[in-house]
Write an enzyme that holds these catalytic residues in place. Structure first.
Site, PDB file in Angstrom:
ATOM      1  N   VAL A   2       0.830  -1.197   0.000  1.00 18.31           N
ATOM      2  CA  VAL A   2       0.000   0.000   0.000  1.00 18.31           C
ATOM      3  C   VAL A   2       0.870   1.254   0.000  1.00 18.31           C
ATOM      4  O   VAL A   2       1.777   1.409   0.821  1.00 18.31           O
ATOM      5  CB  VAL A   2      -0.942   0.010   1.221  1.00 18.31           C
ATOM      6  CG1 VAL A   2      -1.749   1.293   1.255  1.00 18.31           C
ATOM      7  CG2 VAL A   2      -1.868  -1.199   1.180  1.00 18.31           C
ATOM      8  N   CYS A  91      -3.984 -10.489   1.434  1.00 20.21           N
ATOM      9  CA  CYS A  91      -3.798  -9.357   2.343  1.00 20.21           C
ATOM     10  C   CYS A  91      -4.240  -9.726   3.753  1.00 20.21           C
ATOM     11  O   CYS A  91      -5.384 -10.138   3.974  1.00 20.21           O
ATOM     12  CB  CYS A  91      -4.592  -8.144   1.865  1.00 20.21           C
ATOM     13  SG  CYS A  91      -4.409  -6.702   2.944  1.00 20.21           S
ATOM     14  N   GLY A 193       8.283 -15.127  -0.904  1.00 20.95           N
ATOM     15  CA  GLY A 193       8.728 -15.321   0.476  1.00 20.95           C
ATOM     16  C   GLY A 193      10.160 -15.805   0.564  1.00 20.95           C
ATOM     17  O   GLY A 193      10.689 -16.451  -0.334  1.00 20.95           O
ATOM     18  N   ASN A 194      10.813 -15.438   1.668  1.00 19.13           N
ATOM     19  CA  ASN A 194      12.166 -15.901   2.001  1.00 19.13           C
ATOM     20  C   ASN A 194      13.254 -15.355   1.085  1.00 19.13           C
ATOM     21  O   ASN A 194      14.275 -16.011   0.889  1.00 19.13           O
ATOM     22  CB  ASN A 194      12.235 -17.434   2.001  1.00 19.13           C
ATOM     23  CG  ASN A 194      11.419 -18.076   3.096  1.00 19.13           C
ATOM     24  OD1 ASN A 194      10.749 -17.384   3.857  1.00 19.13           O
ATOM     25  ND2 ASN A 194      11.460 -19.393   3.196  1.00 19.13           N
ATOM     26  N   GLU A 217       8.620  -6.483   0.250  1.00 21.66           N
ATOM     27  CA  GLU A 217       9.203  -5.500   1.152  1.00 21.66           C
ATOM     28  C   GLU A 217      10.725  -5.411   1.060  1.00 21.66           C
ATOM     29  O   GLU A 217      11.296  -4.349   1.303  1.00 21.66           O
ATOM     30  CB  GLU A 217       8.765  -5.792   2.587  1.00 21.66           C
ATOM     31  CG  GLU A 217       7.280  -5.540   2.807  1.00 21.66           C
ATOM     32  CD  GLU A 217       6.889  -5.594   4.271  1.00 21.66           C
ATOM     33  OE1 GLU A 217       7.762  -5.378   5.126  1.00 21.66           O
ATOM     34  OE2 GLU A 217       5.712  -5.844   4.550  1.00 21.66           O
TER      35      GLU A 217
END
Length: 334
Positions: A2, A91, A193-194, A217
């Protein structure tokens, strides 16, 4: 992410090796009923046209929602300006829980509804449809994947963690689950992921046999992750991001720009004694020029590099060190 997947940042990651980018999760109701919201996000999508920059596309618009008609109507508002529409089924945030959206549609009782939404998308839109999911809480994730595939999803992305409103990354992602999903489905599967560094991408793909790796992220701190080269100078990368923002005005808000610069500097410099002063000074900036002055002035002096960071060095650094991936099956980014 977001307010973090704005067009200038997407373009920055594409310049450094990402082969596909996603918008943030958009609200279908706002796209249909809030003119300012629609215009803002259309401006974002229209600003990155492949005619002037080949790195601008492909881009996928991500939507949330729990009503097939609303999701399809909203998707039609943006499908002309993108290369795919993704339904967010992962989400974990509280607003998704309150609205019965995102990862809170993974329970088996909601599977018929999800099937209707994905089927409507695949039959009514002119661009491919996909779904991003997490691990299902009450049934096999592979069974849910089959449902999405049969409903018409062109690909499925699995963030192999369970939904948690309080702890979004509770433990390591279960890459075994990604591998099982890949073995079960005929459509492409993307692993999420990871990934903390470039070697993690290759290791992830080798282990899961997935068709792509999605990173979220981690890219905020290191938007050059997909280049495969050494970590870039955070000030130079921040300045490059600001230059793109100048080329694409009125697309990213000042708050969003400040957040990106903070993440990039923080990734390498959070333990430096001057970092707290930098954050305070960044929050006090009122324009792009103020941020640029901060980076070239105080931050450069604090780092002992005053006078060395000029735009010529910025440009040469980008062209010399960036590695591009031309094969879209190599890496997928979000």
């Amino acid at each position: 992410m977001v307010n973090q997947s704005d067009a200038p940042f997407r373009l920055l990651t594409r310049r450094y090796g990402a082969t596909l980018t996603y918008t943030q999760m958009l609200d279908p109701h706002k796209l249909l009923n809030d003119h300012d919201y629609l215009e803002f996000h259309l401006r974002d999508l229209q600003s990155t046209h492949p005619d002037w920059d080949p790195c601008a596309r492909p881009v996928v618009v991500q939507l949330c929602g729990n009503d097939p008609e609303t999701v399809v109507k909203a998707a039609r508002q943006v499908q002309t300006y993108c290369d795919g529409i993704d339904l967010n089924l992962g989400c974990p945030q509280e607003h998704a829980r309150d609205g019965h959206l995102g990862g809170y549609l993974l329970n088996k009782k909601d599977w018929p509804l999800v099937e209707c939404i994905v089927s409507a998308m695949s039959h009514c839109l002119t661009v491919p449809s996909s779904a991003k999911i997490r691990l299902c809480p009450s049934a096999k994730t592979t069974d849910f994947g089959h449902l999405l595939e049969h409903a018409g999803a062109s690909w499925v992305t699995l963030h192999a963690r369970h939904v948690s409103a309080k702890r979004r990354r509770q433990g390591a992602a279960d890459l075994d689950a990604v591998r099982e999903l890949k073995e079960a489905l005929a459509v492409p599967v993307v692993s999420n992921g990871n990934v903390r560094a470039f070697p993690d991408i290759r290791n992830n793909l080798v282990y899961t046999r997935a068709d792509g790796a999605m990173v979220g992220e981690t890219l905020l701190g290191n938007p050059c992750l997909f280049s495969g080269s050494d970590i870039q100078d955070p000030v130079l990368i921040s300045l490059e991001y600001l230059e793109i923002c100048k080329l694409l005005p009125h697309v990213a808000t000042l708050k969003t720009i400040q957040a990106h610069v903070r993440y990039i500097i923080e990734f390498q410099c959070v333990r430096r004694p001057w970092y707290s002063k930098f954050r305070l000074a960044l929050n006090n900036c009122e324009s792009l020029d103020d941020i640029e002055t901060l980076l070239l002035g105080k931050v450069s002096r604090w780092r002992g590099k005053a006078g060395k960071l000029v735009h010529g060095e910025l440009e040469s650094s980008r062209h010399e060190e960036a590695i591009k991936y031309s094969d879209p099956e190599e890496l997928v980014n979000t």
